[in-house]
Motif scaffolding. Structure first.
Motif, mmCIF file in Angstrom:
data_model
loop_
_atom_site.group_PDB
_atom_site.id
_atom_site.type_symbol
_atom_site.label_atom_id
_atom_site.label_comp_id
_atom_site.label_asym_id
_atom_site.label_seq_id
_atom_site.Cartn_x
_atom_site.Cartn_y
_atom_site.Cartn_z
ATOM 1 N N GLN A 1 -6.150 -1.306 -2.918
ATOM 2 C CA GLN A 1 -5.871 -1.848 -1.645
ATOM 3 C C GLN A 1 -6.051 -3.537 -1.825
ATOM 4 O OE1 GLN A 1 -4.826 -0.283 1.061
ATOM 5 N NE2 GLN A 1 -4.894 1.630 -0.225
ATOM 6 N N SER A 2 -5.185 -4.336 -1.704
ATOM 7 C CA SER A 2 -4.927 -5.721 -1.984
ATOM 8 C C SER A 2 -5.973 -6.490 -1.037
ATOM 9 C CB SER A 2 -3.651 -6.383 -2.032
ATOM 10 O OG SER A 2 -3.052 -6.138 -0.540
ATOM 11 N N ALA A 3 -6.149 -5.937 0.168
ATOM 12 C CA ALA A 3 -7.071 -6.717 1.444
ATOM 13 C C ALA A 3 -8.585 -6.290 0.857
ATOM 14 C CB ALA A 3 -6.777 -6.110 2.699
ATOM 15 N N ALA A 4 -8.811 -5.354 -0.047
ATOM 16 C CA ALA A 4 -10.246 -5.191 -0.476
ATOM 17 C C ALA A 4 -10.289 -5.628 -1.574
ATOM 18 C CB ALA A 4 -10.526 -3.705 -0.320
ATOM 19 N N GLY A 5 -9.210 -5.622 -2.464
ATOM 20 C CA GLY A 5 -9.323 -5.813 -3.887
ATOM 21 C C GLY A 5 -9.858 -4.810 -4.775
ATOM 22 N N PHE A 6 -9.895 -3.600 -4.216
ATOM 23 C CA PHE A 6 -10.422 -2.457 -4.679
ATOM 24 C C PHE A 6 -9.697 -1.213 -4.357
ATOM 25 C CE2 PHE A 6 -14.151 -4.927 -4.642
ATOM 26 C CZ PHE A 6 -14.677 -4.795 -5.850
ATOM 27 N N ALA A 7 -9.557 -0.146 -5.321
ATOM 28 C CA ALA A 7 -9.243 1.215 -4.836
ATOM 29 C C ALA A 7 -10.675 1.805 -5.005
ATOM 30 C CB ALA A 7 -8.337 1.863 -5.935
ATOM 31 N N ALA B 1 -12.325 -0.735 7.478
ATOM 32 C CA ALA B 1 -11.999 -0.211 8.922
ATOM 33 C C ALA B 1 -10.610 -0.833 9.509
ATOM 34 C CB ALA B 1 -13.238 -0.583 10.057
ATOM 35 N N GLN B 2 -10.405 -2.267 8.693
ATOM 36 C CA GLN B 2 -9.307 -2.989 9.236
ATOM 37 C C GLN B 2 -8.179 -2.621 8.091
ATOM 38 O OE1 GLN B 2 -12.262 -4.764 8.697
ATOM 39 N NE2 GLN B 2 -12.512 -4.363 10.883
ATOM 40 N N ILE B 3 -8.420 -2.039 7.224
ATOM 41 C CA ILE B 3 -7.383 -1.651 6.201
ATOM 42 C C ILE B 3 -6.745 -0.318 6.603
ATOM 43 C CG2 ILE B 3 -7.037 -1.036 3.482
ATOM 44 C CD1 ILE B 3 -9.173 -3.181 2.912
ATOM 45 N N PHE B 4 -7.524 0.667 6.759
ATOM 46 C CA PHE B 4 -7.147 1.815 6.973
ATOM 47 C C PHE B 4 -7.170 2.293 8.580
ATOM 48 C CE2 PHE B 4 -9.301 2.489 2.742
ATOM 49 C CZ PHE B 4 -8.112 2.836 1.954
ATOM 50 N N THR B 5 -6.058 3.123 8.895
ATOM 51 C CA THR B 5 -6.214 3.609 10.227
ATOM 52 C C THR B 5 -7.128 4.559 10.476
ATOM 53 O OG1 THR B 5 -4.527 5.470 9.976
ATOM 54 C CG2 THR B 5 -3.881 3.251 10.549
ATOM 55 N N GLU B 6 -7.546 5.089 11.667
ATOM 56 C CA GLU B 6 -8.593 6.065 11.955
ATOM 57 C C GLU B 6 -8.111 7.520 11.298
ATOM 58 O OE1 GLU B 6 -11.266 8.383 15.416
ATOM 59 O OE2 GLU B 6 -9.932 6.395 15.903
ATOM 60 N N ALA B 7 -6.793 7.805 11.316
ATOM 61 C CA ALA B 7 -6.085 9.060 10.793
ATOM 62 C C ALA B 7 -6.219 8.806 9.243
ATOM 63 C CB ALA B 7 -4.765 9.085 11.242
ATOM 64 N N GLU B 8 -6.007 7.845 8.616
ATOM 65 C CA GLU B 8 -6.206 7.503 7.283
ATOM 66 C C GLU B 8 -7.606 7.818 6.744
ATOM 67 O OE1 GLU B 8 -2.454 4.794 6.140
ATOM 68 O OE2 GLU B 8 -4.139 3.899 6.945
#
Length: 342
Positions: A254-260, A323-330
């Motif tokens: 996840q580029s916004a986090a810099g991590f997987a 919480a900003q990267i993933f939706t609640e369903a994800e």
């Protein structure tokens, strides 16, 4: 006795005899006439030297000593000459230690390319360097912050230059483990991912990271407000949660986090990677916090990582923006996948 001395003695005896005869004649005549005394001619006294006399040694003249000039008890005061200020001498330039081959190579490498490589995610390592190290801070991220790393590297290993230390830290990650960090956290295959010249580029970039130290600045993560969990309502795993989709999201950078997620957590072990290993995490999650189910605990651990810290883990390491990267369903899909790790 010399001839002259004998003649003188004879003359003296004749004079005495004449005087005696005159005295006898005057006594016989019964009258006493005042004799007319003829003054005797003074005969110079001549020193009679004895032939056997011991010669008197001649005394050598004694040199006349000149009385020394009186030295005054205290010398008259004299003006103290001003002390000349010494001319400043130039401090000799310190002799530089001979550069090693690594120093010479790093000095001519491309720091700009090193910056790009530092930020690039490498699938074979499951990280980019920037995932674990901040180039703009001295504070810990997952690994040490790298601002001013050149200065700290100079103190780490006295037998190595900063460039040599940094190079070795990349190609042999356990050669020197910084205090407070665990061995085997940093990927050990960078020397297989990057060529030597690319590693020299990265080291050249690290040597440029200079700025004001922020090590004593307040930690923004500690001051951040907790996530408002009421926005999610009742936290429970929906029936349509997709564990397979969750597995894909877990492994995806996840580029916004810099991590997987997989970059920090083992999925097939309970051993620590950077975060805790997640095998059997469902069973452990159910006992972490009183009143929280396994699902609620895992949900909070993803969206609000500061809500509960596992013992021996630092705050601020895990990204707090999922919480900003993933939706609640994800988020529920990921939790569904985690509950399968047994």
């Amino acid at each position: 006795m010399t001839q002259t001395n004998r003649a003188t003695a004879k003359t003296n005896r004749l004079a005495i005899c004449v005087c005696l005869l005159l005295c006898i004649q005057l006594a016989g005549c019964g009258s006493f006439a005042q004799p007319v005394m003829q003054p005797l001619t003074a005969t110079p006294q001549v020193e009679i030297a004895s032939d056997s006399a011991t010669p008197v040694p001649t005394i050598a003249p004694t040199a006349t000593s000149v009385p020394p000039t009186a030295t005054p008890t205290e010398p008259p005061p004299t003006a103290t000459p001003p002390t000349a200020t010494p001319e400043p001498t130039a401090t000799p330039e310190p002799t530089s230690a001979p550069q090693s081959p690594i120093d010479r190579l790093v000095a001519v490498r491309n720091a700009e390319n090193g910056a790009v490589l530092f930020q690039t995610f490498q699938d074979a390592a499951n990280y980019s360097c920037a995932n674990c190290h901040s180039p703009t801070s001295e504070k810990k991220l997952i690994g040490p912050g790298l601002l001013n790393i050149k200065d700290r590297a100079a103190q780490r290993s006295p037998e190595q230059s900063p460039a040599e230390y940094l190079y070795q830290s990349i190609v042999d990650t356990n050669a020197y483990v910084v205090e407070g960090y665990d061995a085997d956290v940093m990927p050990a295959n960078w020397a297989e991912i990057y060529s030597d010249l690319e590693i020299f580029d990265i080291v050249a970039y690290l040597m440029t990271l200079e700025g004001r130290s922020d090590i004593d600045d307040p930690d923004p993560a500690a001051e951040s407000s907790p996530v408002d969990m009421s926005a999610y309502g009742e936290i429970a795993l929906p029936a349509d949660a997709d564990a397979q989709r969750g597995a894909d999201l877990f492994a995806e950078l996840q580029s916004a986090a810099g991590f997987a997620c997989a970059g920090c957590h083992y999925a097939d072990s309970e051993l620590r990677l950077i975060g805790p290993g997640l095998q059997n995490v469902g069973a452990r999650a159910a006992t972490r916090v009183d009143g929280q189910s396994a699902v609620e605990y895992l949900f909070r651990a993803i969206v609000d990582p500061a809500d509960y810290l596992v013992a021996d883990y630092d705050a601020g390491v895990k990204p707090d923006n999922y919480a900003q990267i993933f939706t609640e369903a994800e988020l529920y899909d990921i939790i569904a996948y985690l509950l399968t790790l047994e």
